[in-house]
Design an enzyme around this catalytic site. Structure first.
Site, PDB file in Angstrom:
ATOM      1  CG  LEU A 106      42.024   9.180   3.264  1.00  0.00           C
ATOM      2  CD1 LEU A 106      40.631   9.481   2.719  1.00  0.00           C
ATOM      3  CD2 LEU A 106      41.919   8.060   4.296  1.00  0.00           C
ATOM      4  N   GLY A 194      44.271   3.474  -0.346  1.00  0.00           N
ATOM      5  CA  GLY A 194      44.155   4.756  -1.031  1.00  0.00           C
ATOM      6  C   GLY A 194      42.695   4.993  -1.380  1.00  0.00           C
ATOM      7  CB  SER A 195      40.052   5.340  -0.028  1.00  0.00           C
ATOM      8  OG  SER A 195      40.614   5.637   1.244  1.00  0.00           O
ATOM      9  NE  ARG A 196      35.393  12.123  -3.045  1.00  0.00           N
ATOM     10  CZ  ARG A 196      34.813  12.515  -4.168  1.00  0.00           C
ATOM     11  NH1 ARG A 196      35.430  12.347  -5.321  1.00  0.00           N
ATOM     12  NH2 ARG A 196      33.622  13.075  -4.134  1.00  0.00           N
TER      13      ARG A 196
END
Length: 225
Positions: A106, A194-196
């Protein structure tokens, strides 16, 4: 996602997690713009920009899961960065047999609400403090701060969904606890900024998506159970 859906997504109301940030940036904007001094008015402009960004980042659009049982849905918006056979997270007690993992990255421009990939019971939640390397890298699944959730289906099989903090993200939010009963597509948390999000499929279940594919959380079908 159609053009109309994309437009509605941008204008969606913010998630409740945004309220403290909106209050802070909105207060700075109002106070700064209400004073006659140039420096405080500039600060007010910065606050207004921050307010607009928070509205956009925390937007929480409605999603409509497919009306079919036996589907694994995307847990987040973003882009698939890897589809690999790996062992499930050890802390979830799902065994060591390799299963398919679908990783979705993301960016700060994506909707950051996380959604349940399947309906079931939350059988395990395991939080791990860690580093904040780029979440698009494969090593982020082991090194970064993350929150692992195991879901047990009605037939006893298990699916895992993992929230992974990234280079900019510094806060993982998870609203479910062990024993919670959840539905596919249901909101369960988010990651700032912001990530996964990874999904581990049950043994023998093959993913239907590939690297580079764009995902819509709660709607895109990852696999058939």
């Amino acid at each position: 996602m159609s053009l109309i859906q994309s437009f509605k997504s941008v204008l969606a109301p913010p998630n409740r997690a945004a309220f403290p940030f909106l209050a802070l940036t909105g207060g700075i904007a109002l106070l700064g713009r209400a004073t006659p001094w140039r420096i405080t008015r500039a600060l007010g402009n910065i606050g207004a920009g921050g307010f607009a960004f928070c509205l956009y980042f925390f937007r929480d659009p409605k999603r409509f899961p497919p009306p079919r049982a036996g589907l694994v849905l995307a847990p987040a918006d973003g882009r698939v960065t890897s589809v690999e056979l790996v062992s499930p997270p050890a802390a979830l007690g799902m065994g060591e047999e390799p299963v398919w993992r679908v990783a979705t990255f993301l960016s700060v421009l994506n909707v950051h609400i996380n959604r349940m990939p399947v309906a079931g019971r939350v059988s395990r939640v395991a939080y791990h403090p860690g580093q904040f390397v780029n979440a698009s890298l494969d090593k982020a699944s082991e090194l970064n701060e993350r929150n692992e959730v195991a879901l047990t289906l009605d037939d006893g099989r298990q699916v895992a969904v993992v929230q992974i903090a990234g280079l900019i993200a510094r806060r993982i939010v998870c609203h479910v606890e062990e024993g919670s009963i959840v539905e596919a597509g249901e909101r369960f948390g988010l990651i700032r900024f912001g990530s996964r999000t990874d999904v581990y499929l049950p043994p023998g279940v093959t993913p239907l998506v590939g690297v580079g594919q764009t995902m819509t959380g709660g709607e895109t079908v990852i696999a058939h159970l």
